[in-house]
Design an enzyme around this catalytic site. Sequence first.
Site, PDB file in Angstrom:
ATOM      1  N   HIS A 158       0.831  -1.218   0.000  1.00 46.91           N
ATOM      2  CA  HIS A 158       0.000   0.000   0.000  1.00 46.91           C
ATOM      3  C   HIS A 158       0.861   1.261   0.000  1.00 46.91           C
ATOM      4  CE1 HIS A 158      -3.315  -2.699   1.354  1.00 46.91           C
ATOM      5  NE2 HIS A 158      -2.324  -3.267   2.030  1.00 46.91           N
ATOM      6  N   SER A 279      15.443  21.101 -16.336  1.00 47.86           N
ATOM      7  CA  SER A 279      14.249  21.884 -16.631  1.00 47.86           C
ATOM      8  C   SER A 279      14.693  23.149 -17.355  1.00 47.86           C
ATOM      9  CB  SER A 279      13.549  22.239 -15.317  1.00 47.86           C
ATOM     10  OG  SER A 279      12.807  23.427 -15.462  1.00 47.86           O
ATOM     11  N   LYS A 285      16.571  21.386 -11.092  1.00 49.60           N
ATOM     12  CA  LYS A 285      15.894  20.120 -11.358  1.00 49.60           C
ATOM     13  C   LYS A 285      16.682  19.125 -12.182  1.00 49.60           C
ATOM     14  CE  LYS A 285      11.742  19.382 -11.462  1.00 49.60           C
ATOM     15  NZ  LYS A 285      10.435  19.199 -12.073  1.00 49.60           N
ATOM     16  N   GLU A 292       9.825   7.994 -17.102  1.00 48.52           N
ATOM     17  CA  GLU A 292       8.535   8.646 -17.403  1.00 48.52           C
ATOM     18  C   GLU A 292       8.081   8.321 -18.818  1.00 48.52           C
ATOM     19  OE1 GLU A 292       8.184  12.690 -14.848  1.00 48.52           O
ATOM     20  OE2 GLU A 292       9.807  12.665 -16.280  1.00 48.52           O
TER      21      GLU A 292
END
Length: 462
Positions: A158, A279, A285, A292
């Site tokens: 979970h 970024s 970043k 992804e």
Amino acid sequence: MSQQQTWSQRFESSLHPAIAIFNASIGFDIELIEYDLTGSIAHARMLGRTGIISPQEAEQLTAGLEQIRQEYNSGQFTPGVEAEDVHFAVERRLTEIVGDVGKKLHTARSRNDQVGTDIRLYLRAQIQQICTHIRQFQQVLLQLAEQNVETLIPGYTHLQRAQPLSLAHHLLAYFQMLQRDWDRLKDVYKRVNISPLGSGALAGTTFPIDRHYTAELLEFDGVYANSLDGVSDRDFAIEFACAASIIMVHLSRLSEEVILWSSEEFSFVKLKDSCATGSSIMPQKKNPDVPELVRGKTGRVCGHLQGLLMLMKGLPLAYNKDLQEDKEALFDTVKTVKACLEAMAILFQEGLEFRTTRLAEAVAEDFSNATDVADYLAARGVPFREAYNLVGKVVKTSLAAGKLLKDLTIQEWQELHPAFAEDIYEAIAPRQVVAARNSYGGTGFAQVEKAIAIARTQLEAN
Ligand code: ARG
């Protein structure tokens, strides 16, 4: 530019130019040319051997087809939309090269059994390549597992801390998923590798062909028993798309983990510059683009499976032009799965680094050893459910006191239950918590070593 194909003399005019474009598949089925040529050569040889055409004619056809192969490979043969599809393109070029005898190639054959043969030859080759990519990625995971048997990582259910694990055990879970993917593809291969050639348009042919001979030349394992089924079956394509979708789902789950692990919140892995991007606005970043993209592309591949299922659901026997729509789905599936397997192998080989210090802290600072306290009591005769309730209580009081289980004094333990002794501290240390799960297939180090040995032998099969 040669002219748009006109059909038999039944037709008086050629297609509307927009409809010609709409109808054409050459823009994508050129991908099949290598297999179309190989299939046509086998057909030509069979025609010669059975006396349907003369041996000399068969020779001429074969030589012409080989010439087209060379022309294509050297970039000289680039058929356009006027050819409609790869099959017509090849037949036309053949007739230009060898003259009228080229028009004999299509004796006892239809584009329906021809295209079915081509896709099967294509998928057969692609399945082999995808299997090789799977093996390469498994190899990378296995190496990483070997280096990380004793590296601990929190295990979750979970997405809540559950029990600590050997990092190798975690990686080997994906190894085993990929093993099933490999097995599944090998199984699909059996149904891909059946020859529809000689089914004709749908009903077989009036010529004394030898389907077993073409199947043998093309190294098929068998021939379709029913000509209608032979030309209209795409089960093998659906099965392939399903196997590919499952591969992608596995890669996507792993991607999701890497994305989480690389976040500031987890900080379990550091992305290396070779596999991460920045970024355009936020200079701090570093983004996990590879996982992804893999996660994103999974949707595409699963979509192709749906597309193929829907393509087939309403088709009456036998061939229907709808079937032309199978190709782009298959081509894109193949291309995407290969690219994702390759990218993930690179990512795990050199694109990320497990932050072992951070991982060691992570497994030491939580209650993921609570089951071990309950197991400790259960092993000393306390019924498990009773032990479980007692430990629940101690977790509650420890949480309130801002303590971990390892911070409790021996008096506190013994107040809870007289069965506790000094060895409780050893029993709840993260390393011991992992080592103790020595049941077959568990995360105990001894089991993980065995699992690595098993994985090594699994990799030997091909
Ligand atoms: N381009 C067609 C396809 O991909 C080839 C088969 C055409 N057959 C036909 N009967 N029109 O399916």
